[in-house]
Enzyme design. Structure first.
Site, PDB file in Angstrom:
ATOM      1  N   ARG A 153      20.211 -21.951  22.428  1.00 60.70           N
ATOM      2  CA  ARG A 153      20.724 -21.439  21.276  1.00 60.70           C
ATOM      3  C   ARG A 153      22.293 -20.956  21.700  1.00 60.70           C
ATOM      4  O   ARG A 153      22.222 -20.261  22.588  1.00 60.70           O
ATOM      5  CB  ARG A 153      19.878 -20.504  20.515  1.00 60.70           C
ATOM      6  CG  ARG A 153      20.416 -19.744  19.470  1.00 60.70           C
ATOM      7  CD  ARG A 153      19.585 -18.565  19.033  1.00 60.70           C
ATOM      8  NE  ARG A 153      19.473 -17.587  19.793  1.00 60.70           N
ATOM      9  CZ  ARG A 153      20.169 -16.447  19.714  1.00 60.70           C
ATOM     10  NH1 ARG A 153      20.977 -16.226  18.762  1.00 60.70           N
ATOM     11  NH2 ARG A 153      20.024 -15.483  20.758  1.00 60.70           N
TER      12      ARG A 153
ATOM     13  N   LYS B 272       3.614  -5.460  11.036  1.00 61.19           N
ATOM     14  CA  LYS B 272       2.652  -5.353  12.181  1.00 61.19           C
ATOM     15  C   LYS B 272       3.012  -3.753  12.418  1.00 61.19           C
ATOM     16  O   LYS B 272       2.061  -3.045  12.869  1.00 61.19           O
ATOM     17  CB  LYS B 272       3.185  -6.046  13.238  1.00 61.19           C
ATOM     18  CG  LYS B 272       1.922  -5.779  14.363  1.00 61.19           C
ATOM     19  CD  LYS B 272       2.587  -6.833  15.399  1.00 61.19           C
ATOM     20  CE  LYS B 272       1.610  -6.894  16.639  1.00 61.19           C
ATOM     21  NZ  LYS B 272       2.106  -7.855  17.572  1.00 61.19           N
TER      22      LYS B 272
ATOM     23  N   GLY C 273      25.728 -10.279  16.203  1.00 65.57           N
ATOM     24  CA  GLY C 273      26.305 -10.281  14.745  1.00 65.57           C
ATOM     25  C   GLY C 273      25.684 -11.836  14.221  1.00 65.57           C
ATOM     26  O   GLY C 273      24.731 -12.196  14.791  1.00 65.57           O
TER      27      GLY C 273
ATOM     28  N   GLU D 208      31.733 -14.862  21.266  1.00 66.62           N
ATOM     29  CA  GLU D 208      30.828 -14.744  22.163  1.00 66.62           C
ATOM     30  C   GLU D 208      30.652 -15.844  22.994  1.00 66.62           C
ATOM     31  O   GLU D 208      31.431 -16.874  22.919  1.00 66.62           O
ATOM     32  CB  GLU D 208      29.294 -14.374  21.350  1.00 66.62           C
ATOM     33  CG  GLU D 208      29.329 -13.018  20.803  1.00 66.62           C
ATOM     34  CD  GLU D 208      28.106 -12.733  20.229  1.00 66.62           C
ATOM     35  OE1 GLU D 208      27.308 -13.461  20.016  1.00 66.62           O
ATOM     36  OE2 GLU D 208      27.992 -11.557  19.595  1.00 66.62           O
TER      37      GLU D 208
ATOM     38  N   ALA E 197      19.143  -6.716  17.387  1.00 69.54           N
ATOM     39  CA  ALA E 197      20.255  -7.599  17.324  1.00 69.54           C
ATOM     40  C   ALA E 197      21.554  -6.742  17.268  1.00 69.54           C
ATOM     41  O   ALA E 197      21.895  -6.307  16.126  1.00 69.54           O
ATOM     42  CB  ALA E 197      20.141  -8.685  16.148  1.00 69.54           C
ATOM     43  N   GLN E 198      22.399  -6.915  18.393  1.00 70.07           N
ATOM     44  CA  GLN E 198      23.343  -6.255  18.552  1.00 70.07           C
ATOM     45  C   GLN E 198      24.728  -7.058  17.984  1.00 70.07           C
ATOM     46  O   GLN E 198      25.600  -6.539  17.332  1.00 70.07           O
ATOM     47  CB  GLN E 198      23.622  -5.689  19.974  1.00 70.07           C
ATOM     48  CG  GLN E 198      22.821  -4.507  20.437  1.00 70.07           C
ATOM     49  CD  GLN E 198      23.287  -4.362  21.728  1.00 70.07           C
ATOM     50  OE1 GLN E 198      24.334  -4.826  22.507  1.00 70.07           O
ATOM     51  NE2 GLN E 198      22.392  -3.462  22.408  1.00 70.07           N
TER      52      GLN E 198
ATOM     53  N   ARG F 162      24.949 -19.174  27.082  1.00 72.86           N
ATOM     54  CA  ARG F 162      24.098 -18.356  28.168  1.00 72.86           C
ATOM     55  C   ARG F 162      23.336 -18.902  29.019  1.00 72.86           C
ATOM     56  O   ARG F 162      23.071 -18.029  30.171  1.00 72.86           O
ATOM     57  CB  ARG F 162      23.271 -17.848  26.863  1.00 72.86           C
ATOM     58  CG  ARG F 162      23.660 -16.645  26.252  1.00 72.86           C
ATOM     59  CD  ARG F 162      22.426 -16.018  25.326  1.00 72.86           C
ATOM     60  NE  ARG F 162      23.292 -15.323  24.600  1.00 72.86           N
ATOM     61  CZ  ARG F 162      22.704 -14.761  23.451  1.00 72.86           C
ATOM     62  NH1 ARG F 162      21.731 -15.078  23.003  1.00 72.86           N
ATOM     63  NH2 ARG F 162      23.769 -14.218  22.684  1.00 72.86           N
TER      64      ARG F 162
ATOM     65  N   GLY G 256      11.315  -8.966   9.427  1.00 71.61           N
ATOM     66  CA  GLY G 256      12.722  -9.086   9.986  1.00 71.61           C
ATOM     67  C   GLY G 256      13.745  -9.811   8.807  1.00 71.61           C
ATOM     68  O   GLY G 256      13.203  -9.811   7.637  1.00 71.61           O
TER      69      GLY G 256
ATOM     70  N   THR H 277      14.842  -8.284  14.695  1.00 71.29           N
ATOM     71  CA  THR H 277      15.984  -8.202  13.706  1.00 71.29           C
ATOM     72  C   THR H 277      17.144  -6.694  14.073  1.00 71.29           C
ATOM     73  O   THR H 277      18.236  -6.739  14.480  1.00 71.29           O
ATOM     74  CB  THR H 277      15.943  -8.273  12.396  1.00 71.29           C
ATOM     75  OG1 THR H 277      15.273  -9.505  12.292  1.00 71.29           O
ATOM     76  CG2 THR H 277      17.226  -8.032  11.663  1.00 71.29           C
TER      77      THR H 277
ATOM     78  N   HIS I 142      14.875 -13.299  26.296  1.00 68.41           N
ATOM     79  CA  HIS I 142      15.785 -12.824  24.988  1.00 68.41           C
ATOM     80  C   HIS I 142      15.128 -13.711  23.639  1.00 68.41           C
ATOM     81  O   HIS I 142      14.737 -13.103  22.705  1.00 68.41           O
ATOM     82  CB  HIS I 142      17.132 -12.976  25.155  1.00 68.41           C
ATOM     83  CG  HIS I 142      17.682 -12.649  24.051  1.00 68.41           C
ATOM     84  ND1 HIS I 142      18.044 -11.219  23.439  1.00 68.41           N
ATOM     85  CD2 HIS I 142      18.724 -13.162  23.390  1.00 68.41           C
ATOM     86  CE1 HIS I 142      18.696 -11.212  22.687  1.00 68.41           C
ATOM     87  NE2 HIS I 142      19.347 -12.487  22.514  1.00 68.41           N
TER      88      HIS I 142
ATOM     89  N   HIS J 101      18.702 -13.745  28.012  1.00 60.87           N
ATOM     90  CA  HIS J 101      20.173 -13.152  27.816  1.00 60.87           C
ATOM     91  C   HIS J 101      20.753 -12.805  29.310  1.00 60.87           C
ATOM     92  O   HIS J 101      19.915 -12.114  30.042  1.00 60.87           O
ATOM     93  CB  HIS J 101      20.026 -11.784  26.781  1.00 60.87           C
ATOM     94  CG  HIS J 101      21.238 -11.444  26.427  1.00 60.87           C
ATOM     95  ND1 HIS J 101      22.213 -10.959  27.056  1.00 60.87           N
ATOM     96  CD2 HIS J 101      21.882 -11.553  25.279  1.00 60.87           C
ATOM     97  CE1 HIS J 101      23.360 -10.754  26.431  1.00 60.87           C
ATOM     98  NE2 HIS J 101      23.119 -11.107  25.077  1.00 60.87           N
TER      99      HIS J 101
ATOM    100  N   SER K 170      21.196 -17.165  15.678  1.00 55.04           N
ATOM    101  CA  SER K 170      19.740 -17.029  15.255  1.00 55.04           C
ATOM    102  C   SER K 170      19.721 -16.139  13.528  1.00 55.04           C
ATOM    103  O   SER K 170      18.921 -16.673  12.844  1.00 55.04           O
ATOM    104  CB  SER K 170      19.193 -16.181  15.980  1.00 55.04           C
ATOM    105  OG  SER K 170      19.703 -15.029  16.499  1.00 55.04           O
TER     106      SER K 170
HETATM  107  C1  SIN Z   1      24.207 -10.542  21.786  1.00 60.03           C
HETATM  108  O1  SIN Z   1      24.600  -9.524  21.140  1.00 60.03           O
HETATM  109  O2  SIN Z   1      24.560 -10.750  22.892  1.00 60.03           O
HETATM  110  C2  SIN Z   1      22.827 -11.115  21.239  1.00 60.03           C
HETATM  111  C3  SIN Z   1      22.794 -11.753  19.946  1.00 60.03           C
HETATM  112  C4  SIN Z   1      22.254 -13.011  20.031  1.00 60.03           C
HETATM  113  O3  SIN Z   1      21.222 -13.278  20.646  1.00 60.03           O
HETATM  114  O4  SIN Z   1      22.760 -13.837  19.399  1.00 60.03           O
END
Ligand code: SIN
Length: 518
Positions: A379, A35, A49, A114, A46-47, A283, A11, A43, A344, A236, A384
């Site tokens: 987090r 693997k 950013g 976010e 991950a939507q 979150r 990743g 990775t 998540h 999440h 991340s």
């Molecule tokens: C998300 O796009 O909501 C996830 C990104 C993350 O977990 O930091």
């Protein structure tokens, strides 16, 4: 096989660590094992950013530091938070120089907000940032002849003093499965880096791919490497209620950042009952609020009302989510998206120092499998990938120095025995493995979910120990299979999570035991 550096996992952590080393010294030999295909892993999914301060007119390092500390609920290491936030900008520039593009607006990076962020600071590439980064890093890595990539190779165990004549508390590489050769190889290395990502497959519903089975943590556990904060499992808040090709599909938090509202089955926008930041609270708070609303109603999901986000934004900014929803007859922005929380991200992992080295010398852990002190008990969104970049850079600088020091000679490594015991088989099928994996996921989902109880943790402990014993009986009686190898790691980590969860005495961040609720 003998190499200077063995990197396990491909990743963002493994790839950027390898690139850094190769750029610093083209003579360092590296073996990178994946693997699955080199592109598969967390990775890629991950939507959102990368959270990086770049608009210094509106934002500042202090604000990002404060947001990270607040989200972490008093459990972050402030020194780590400071250097990660401050070093982020340089690491992002490198990533861009290596060929990664991010969305821009009037020649500046396009920034989004976010949950838990006080400013817009998340850089992204549409709604598939991770996939795009992964592709750019793979393209870059192919230009280095000193990096050998082995796909379809799975970590079995780390090589430590236990396998050698020395007592120096060092790691000397790893035993890995080669699916192609149907055997277990010994790969000796002066330095070993675990970049094995998350453990989402411990749960029935997770945003991680099925291969996220905690292999790095499982091997570290058997090598007696210290791990902490394992029960801080982040859910999440908004995974799509419907499965997509049998997988859980994420609806990025950036959708809430763009104005989507959460509603219960009565159509009420409920988040203001729980937090003044409403849908953009950290979150842990949003996931708990959703779960509480679901408990109160008949429907097993809440909805994201996206009607305030125009069609053009969907098509340009969130094309992946837009298309996926369309295939399920959810017409955005008109139709609400049914969502549920899903496992998540693991905030804890292998305890490492500021250079990502674990307490076992020569063993580094980078990215989600590590516990650096950045995330505390929860987090902050999009921190991340940032952590992975900062720590792979710091680890690389440290490894360059370490390789110049006196390390055991090649003859020492050659004397380490080949894998002892039964070898590996692609074709053997142990039917019970699948059932045990499902049972493990059920125990974790029922008792180690968003809401825990002391009684539930005790039950989980008893049930997991039964699974643990059975897996070890099977391990001692059969050739190793892929499923058995994964389950051996999963059950070790599940067991550790339950043990650590029972010793936690207060609720913080994502850890919530209802018996401690005020
Ligand atoms: C998300 O796009 O909501 C996830 C990104 C993350 O977990 O930091």
């Amino acid at each position: 096989m003998f190499t200077d550096v063995l990197i396990i996992g491909t990743g963002i952590s493994g790839l950027s660590f390898a690139i850094k080393l190769a750029l610093n010294d083209p003579k360092i030999s590296m073996v990178l094992i994946s693997k699955d295909q080199v592109s598969e892993g967390n990775t890629k999914y991950a939507q959102g950013g990368i959270a990086v301060v770049s608009d210094f007119q509106k934002d500042s390092f202090q604000k990002h530091i404060k947001d990270t500390l607040i989200a972490g609920d008093g459990a972050c290491d402030p020194e780590v938070v400071k250097f990660v936030v401050e070093e982020g900008k340089d690491r992002l520039e490198e990533l861009i120089n290596w060929g990664t593009q991010f969305d821009t607006q009037q020649e500046n990076l396009h920034l989004v907000k976010e949950g838990g962020h006080s400013e817009k600071r998340v850089v992204h590439y549409k709604d598939h940032t991770g996939l795009h980064i992964q592709q750019a890093l793979i393209n870059k890595i192919k230009s280095f002849p000193n990096i050998k990539i082995l796909e379809n190779h799975t970590l079995v165990d780390l090589i430590t003093d236990h396998h050698s004549s020395k007592k120096s508390n060092r790691c000397y590489g790893a035993y890995v499965i080669s699916k192609e050769k149907e055997s277990i190889l010994k790969i000796n290395a002066k330095i070993t880096a675990l970049c094995t990502g998350g453990n989402g497959s411990l749960y029935a519903h997770s945003t991680n791919p099925a291969i996220a089975t905690g292999d790095g943590l499982g091997a570290a556990y058997r090598a007696k490497v210290h791990m902490d904060k394992l029960p801080y499992v982040q859910f999440h808040p908004t995974a799509l209620f419907h499965q997509v090709n049998g997988n859980t599909f994420l609806i990025t938090e950036a959708v809430r950042g763009a104005g989507a509202k959460l509603r219960n089955s009565l159509g009420e926008r409920f988040m203001s009952k729980y937090d003044v930041r409403k849908e953009l609270a950290p979150r842990d708070i949003v996931a708990r609020a959703i779960q509480r609303e679901i408990h109160k109603q008949k429907e097993k999901f809440v909805t994201l009302d996206c009607s305030d986000i125009d069609l053009e934004t969907w098509e340009k900014r969130f094309p992946n989510i837009y298309e996926t929803c369309l295939k399920l007859d959810i017409n955005l922005p008109k139709d609400p998206i049914p969502v549920v929380p899903a496992a998540h991200y693991f905030c804890g992992g292998i305890q490492v120092n500021h250079k990502s080295e674990s307490k076992l010398k020569g063993l580094y852990a980078i990215g989600e499998c590590s516990s650096t002190g950045l995330h505390g008990a929860n987090r902050l969104a999009s921190n991340s990938l940032l952590e992975a970049l900062v720590f792979s850079h710091r680890a690389a600088l440290d490894v360059i120095i370490a390789l110049k020091k006196t390390l055991p000679k090649k003859s020492f490594y050659e004397a380490i025995p080949e894998w002892i015991g039964d070898t590996y088989s692609n074709s053997v099928e142990i039917k019970e493995i699948r059932l045990l994996r499902l049972r493990l996921q059920e125990v974790m989902t029922n008792y180690l979910g968003i809401f825990k109880t002391t009684e539930g943790l005790k039950k989980a402990d008893v049930e997991m120990f039964e699974i643990y014993k059975r897996v070890h009986e099977i391990y001692n009686q059969h050739k190793l299979t892929n499923g058995l190898c994964e389950l051996r790691n999963m059950v070790s980590i599940a067991h550790l999570i339950i043990q650590q969860a029972q010793s936690i005495t207060e609720n913080k961040g994502v850890f919530y035991n209802q018996d401690y609720a005020k």
